[in-house]
Write a protein that holds these residues in place. Structure first.
Motif, PDB file in Angstrom:
ATOM      1  N   SER A  66       0.863  -1.105   0.186  1.00  0.00           N
ATOM      2  CA  SER A  66      -0.175  -0.036   0.032  1.00  0.00           C
ATOM      3  C   SER A  66       0.925   1.209   0.021  1.00  0.00           C
ATOM      4  CB  SER A  66      -0.903  -0.176   1.231  1.00  0.00           C
ATOM      5  OG  SER A  66      -1.952  -1.154   1.178  1.00  0.00           O
ATOM      6  N   PHE A  67       2.015   1.188   0.639  1.00  0.00           N
ATOM      7  CA  PHE A  67       2.974   2.216   0.785  1.00  0.00           C
ATOM      8  C   PHE A  67       3.543   2.599  -0.805  1.00  0.00           C
ATOM      9  CE2 PHE A  67       7.509   3.498   1.877  1.00  0.00           C
ATOM     10  CZ  PHE A  67       7.198   4.934   2.057  1.00  0.00           C
ATOM     11  N   GLY A  68       3.875   1.550  -1.247  1.00  0.00           N
ATOM     12  CA  GLY A  68       4.469   1.541  -2.492  1.00  0.00           C
ATOM     13  C   GLY A  68       3.360   2.512  -3.640  1.00  0.00           C
ATOM     14  N   ALA A  69       2.160   1.892  -3.345  1.00  0.00           N
ATOM     15  CA  ALA A  69       0.803   2.549  -4.331  1.00  0.00           C
ATOM     16  C   ALA A  69       0.702   3.949  -4.050  1.00  0.00           C
ATOM     17  CB  ALA A  69      -0.264   1.768  -4.199  1.00  0.00           C
ATOM     18  N   VAL A  70       0.979   4.425  -2.784  1.00  0.00           N
ATOM     19  CA  VAL A  70       0.795   5.930  -2.367  1.00  0.00           C
ATOM     20  C   VAL A  70       1.585   6.837  -2.844  1.00  0.00           C
ATOM     21  CG1 VAL A  70       0.651   7.306  -0.300  1.00  0.00           C
ATOM     22  CG2 VAL A  70      -0.724   5.244  -0.479  1.00  0.00           C
ATOM     23  N   LEU A  71       2.961   6.335  -2.698  1.00  0.00           N
ATOM     24  CA  LEU A  71       4.042   7.101  -3.137  1.00  0.00           C
ATOM     25  C   LEU A  71       3.950   7.780  -4.449  1.00  0.00           C
ATOM     26  CD1 LEU A  71       7.000   5.475  -1.794  1.00  0.00           C
ATOM     27  CD2 LEU A  71       6.085   7.311  -0.588  1.00  0.00           C
ATOM     28  N   PRO A  72       3.636   7.358  -5.443  1.00  0.00           N
ATOM     29  CA  PRO A  72       3.292   7.793  -6.691  1.00  0.00           C
ATOM     30  C   PRO A  72       2.118   9.156  -6.978  1.00  0.00           C
ATOM     31  CG  PRO A  72       3.015   5.588  -7.082  1.00  0.00           C
ATOM     32  CD  PRO A  72       3.502   5.833  -5.902  1.00  0.00           C
ATOM     33  N   LEU A  73       1.055   8.708  -5.985  1.00  0.00           N
ATOM     34  CA  LEU A  73       0.388   9.563  -5.932  1.00  0.00           C
ATOM     35  C   LEU A  73       0.546  10.873  -5.191  1.00  0.00           C
ATOM     36  CD1 LEU A  73      -2.744   7.157  -4.864  1.00  0.00           C
ATOM     37  CD2 LEU A  73      -2.277   7.998  -6.955  1.00  0.00           C
ATOM     38  N   LEU A  74       1.660  10.718  -4.232  1.00  0.00           N
ATOM     39  CA  LEU A  74       2.299  12.132  -4.069  1.00  0.00           C
ATOM     40  C   LEU A  74       3.172  12.872  -4.745  1.00  0.00           C
ATOM     41  CD1 LEU A  74       2.803  10.699  -0.328  1.00  0.00           C
ATOM     42  CD2 LEU A  74       1.246  12.034  -0.937  1.00  0.00           C
ATOM     43  N   ALA A  75       3.783  12.228  -5.456  1.00  0.00           N
ATOM     44  CA  ALA A  75       4.763  12.687  -6.509  1.00  0.00           C
ATOM     45  C   ALA A  75       4.124  13.469  -7.566  1.00  0.00           C
ATOM     46  CB  ALA A  75       5.801  11.541  -7.039  1.00  0.00           C
ATOM     47  N   PHE A  76       3.135  12.551  -8.278  1.00  0.00           N
ATOM     48  CA  PHE A  76       2.483  13.091  -9.411  1.00  0.00           C
ATOM     49  C   PHE A  76       1.998  14.470  -9.215  1.00  0.00           C
ATOM     50  CE2 PHE A  76      -1.293  13.570 -12.023  1.00  0.00           C
ATOM     51  CZ  PHE A  76      -0.783  13.581 -13.275  1.00  0.00           C
ATOM     52  N   PRO A  77       1.167  14.976  -8.179  1.00  0.00           N
ATOM     53  CA  PRO A  77       0.874  16.554  -8.343  1.00  0.00           C
ATOM     54  C   PRO A  77       1.923  17.410  -8.180  1.00  0.00           C
ATOM     55  CG  PRO A  77       0.188  15.424  -6.200  1.00  0.00           C
ATOM     56  CD  PRO A  77       0.403  14.508  -7.164  1.00  0.00           C
ATOM     57  N   ILE A 136       1.868   0.207 -11.682  1.00  0.00           N
ATOM     58  CA  ILE A 136       0.256   0.082 -12.063  1.00  0.00           C
ATOM     59  C   ILE A 136      -0.130   1.444 -11.744  1.00  0.00           C
ATOM     60  CG2 ILE A 136      -1.513  -0.911 -11.388  1.00  0.00           C
ATOM     61  CD1 ILE A 136      -0.178  -3.351 -10.586  1.00  0.00           C
ATOM     62  N   VAL A 137       0.162   2.058 -10.467  1.00  0.00           N
ATOM     63  CA  VAL A 137      -0.512   3.415 -10.340  1.00  0.00           C
ATOM     64  C   VAL A 137       0.049   4.620 -11.298  1.00  0.00           C
ATOM     65  CG1 VAL A 137      -0.305   5.176  -8.643  1.00  0.00           C
ATOM     66  CG2 VAL A 137      -0.605   2.720  -7.905  1.00  0.00           C
ATOM     67  N   GLY A 138       1.532   4.340 -11.819  1.00  0.00           N
ATOM     68  CA  GLY A 138       1.879   5.399 -12.730  1.00  0.00           C
ATOM     69  C   GLY A 138       1.115   5.245 -14.000  1.00  0.00           C
ATOM     70  N   LEU A 139       0.830   4.240 -14.463  1.00  0.00           N
ATOM     71  CA  LEU A 139       0.131   3.844 -15.728  1.00  0.00           C
ATOM     72  C   LEU A 139      -1.429   4.576 -15.341  1.00  0.00           C
ATOM     73  CD1 LEU A 139      -0.055   2.810 -18.335  1.00  0.00           C
ATOM     74  CD2 LEU A 139      -0.628   0.492 -17.414  1.00  0.00           C
ATOM     75  N   LEU A 140      -1.884   4.444 -14.601  1.00  0.00           N
ATOM     76  CA  LEU A 140      -3.364   4.618 -14.237  1.00  0.00           C
ATOM     77  C   LEU A 140      -3.334   6.344 -13.998  1.00  0.00           C
ATOM     78  CD1 LEU A 140      -4.687   2.200 -11.236  1.00  0.00           C
ATOM     79  CD2 LEU A 140      -5.307   2.505 -13.675  1.00  0.00           C
ATOM     80  N   LEU A 141      -2.270   6.817 -13.537  1.00  0.00           N
ATOM     81  CA  LEU A 141      -2.161   8.378 -13.754  1.00  0.00           C
ATOM     82  C   LEU A 141      -2.129   8.803 -15.072  1.00  0.00           C
ATOM     83  CD1 LEU A 141       0.064   8.886 -10.685  1.00  0.00           C
ATOM     84  CD2 LEU A 141      -2.172   9.479 -10.690  1.00  0.00           C
ATOM     85  N   ALA A 142      -1.385   8.237 -15.846  1.00  0.00           N
ATOM     86  CA  ALA A 142      -1.359   8.359 -17.265  1.00  0.00           C
ATOM     87  C   ALA A 142      -2.101   8.514 -18.205  1.00  0.00           C
ATOM     88  CB  ALA A 142       0.295   7.952 -17.983  1.00  0.00           C
ATOM     89  N   LYS A 143      -2.912   7.335 -18.117  1.00  0.00           N
ATOM     90  CA  LYS A 143      -3.992   7.079 -18.888  1.00  0.00           C
ATOM     91  C   LYS A 143      -5.341   6.796 -18.290  1.00  0.00           C
ATOM     92  CE  LYS A 143      -0.781   4.447 -22.086  1.00  0.00           C
ATOM     93  NZ  LYS A 143      -0.681   3.154 -22.865  1.00  0.00           N
TER      94      LYS A 143
END
Length: 315
Positions: A66-77, A136-143
């Protein structure tokens, strides 16, 4: 002041690269050193996992994922709205920072061992688990939710990337080989520090090659490449403290949170987001974050771990 010999090999590589000294370092040797480190880390973690496997590790593993999934959500904005990067490049870089750097983890282990700081020996399991969620999260953020997660080529690059396969293979061998592991332990365990030193010499040379890509977006990416590991490292340390891990364990989870991938994620992003500028991601993760963590971050995360353990903050 005494500096760790392994880290000084990285510094030597940096200096040689800045001075444009041509050190002959065959690509095949670099690949062999990478393979050795991945296998050695996996073997050690697998042996520890066989010895310590219990329900507590399962719970910890789920929280680490879960921690690994949250980190790109913090970095993206930060990348999208402060850095002004387009959605694709912001998502690609965010995926790099949600995943991990095995080399940074290896350096942290070497530093802890040299300092006599103990840690939970099953940590290589967490290294493997943190490779995948961010992709996976990065791909969802992009597409968006319509992203082609079912794409067979992407699934192959994500789940069956060489780094993940080799490390998982090492984990399984270490977990199921029992006492016969001693047959290969002298090679993989006793030579680990020397191999890591050579690997870091090459990494120092590679790092200087990436710095040239920072000309246009350099100021922001340089700031992001330092701020993001500090933020993620702090969150990783707090999570580890909450899980009741040791000082060494807190340090290592902080290091995993703070590190950025430059092996598994670039391979996956090349398939999933071919239009992304891979140079930006590599320049930030390898040109800024990797040297920052090796030279300054790891000692800071160790200090954070010691403070958390001695501060009385409830875990």
């Amino acid at each position: 002041m005494q500096l760790d010999a392994v880290v000084l090999f990285f510094v030597a590589g940096l200096i040689a690269g800045v001075l444009k000294v041509r050190i002959p370092f065959p690509t095949s040797l670099y690949q062999s050193l990478t393979l050795f480190l991945l296998l050695a880390i996996g073997l050690k973690g697998g042996a520890a996992l066989a010895e310590h496997a219990d329900a507590r590790i399962i719970v910890q593993s789920l929280l680490v994922i879960s921690f690994g999934a949250v980190l790109p959500l913090l970095a993206f904005p930060l990348l999208r709205h402060i850095g002004g990067l387009d959605r694709t490049n912001a998502a690609a870089i965010a995926a790099h920072y949600g995943s991990v750097s095995v080399a940074t983890y290896a350096v942290a282990v070497a530093v802890l061992d040299a300092s006599g700081v103990s840690y939970e020996a099953y940590f290589p399991l967490f290294v493997v688990l943190l490779e995948i969620p961010a992709i996976i999260v990065g791909l969802l953020l992009a597409k968006g939710l319509s992203a082609g997660i079912a794409n067979r080529e992407l699934a192959h690059e994500t789940l069956l990337s060489p780094g993940i396969v080799v490390m998982v293979g090492g984990l399984l061998i270490g977990a199921f080989s029992g006492d016969t592991l001693t047959k290969v332990s002298p090679f993989f365990m006793e030579l680990f520090q020397g191999v890591l030193a050579l690997f870091l010499l090459k990494m120092g040379l590679i790092t200087t090659e990436q710095l040239g890509a920072l000309k246009q977006d350099g100021p922001f990416l340089a700031a992001f490449g330092v701020f993001m590991p500090l933020l993620a490292g702090t969150l990783g340390g707090l999570l580890a403290h909450g899980l009741g891990l040791s000082v060494g364990g807190i340090t290592l989870l902080a290091v995993l949170g703070a590190s950025a991938s430059y092996i598994a994620v670039p391979a996956a992003m090349r398939v999933a987001l071919p239009q992304a500028n891979a140079t930006l991601s590599m320049a930030a993760s390898l040109g800024i974050t990797f040297p920052f963590n090796v030279l300054a971050g790891i000692p800071l995360y160790l200090l954070l771990a010691q403070w958390l353990q001695g501060s009385g903050i409830s875990g």
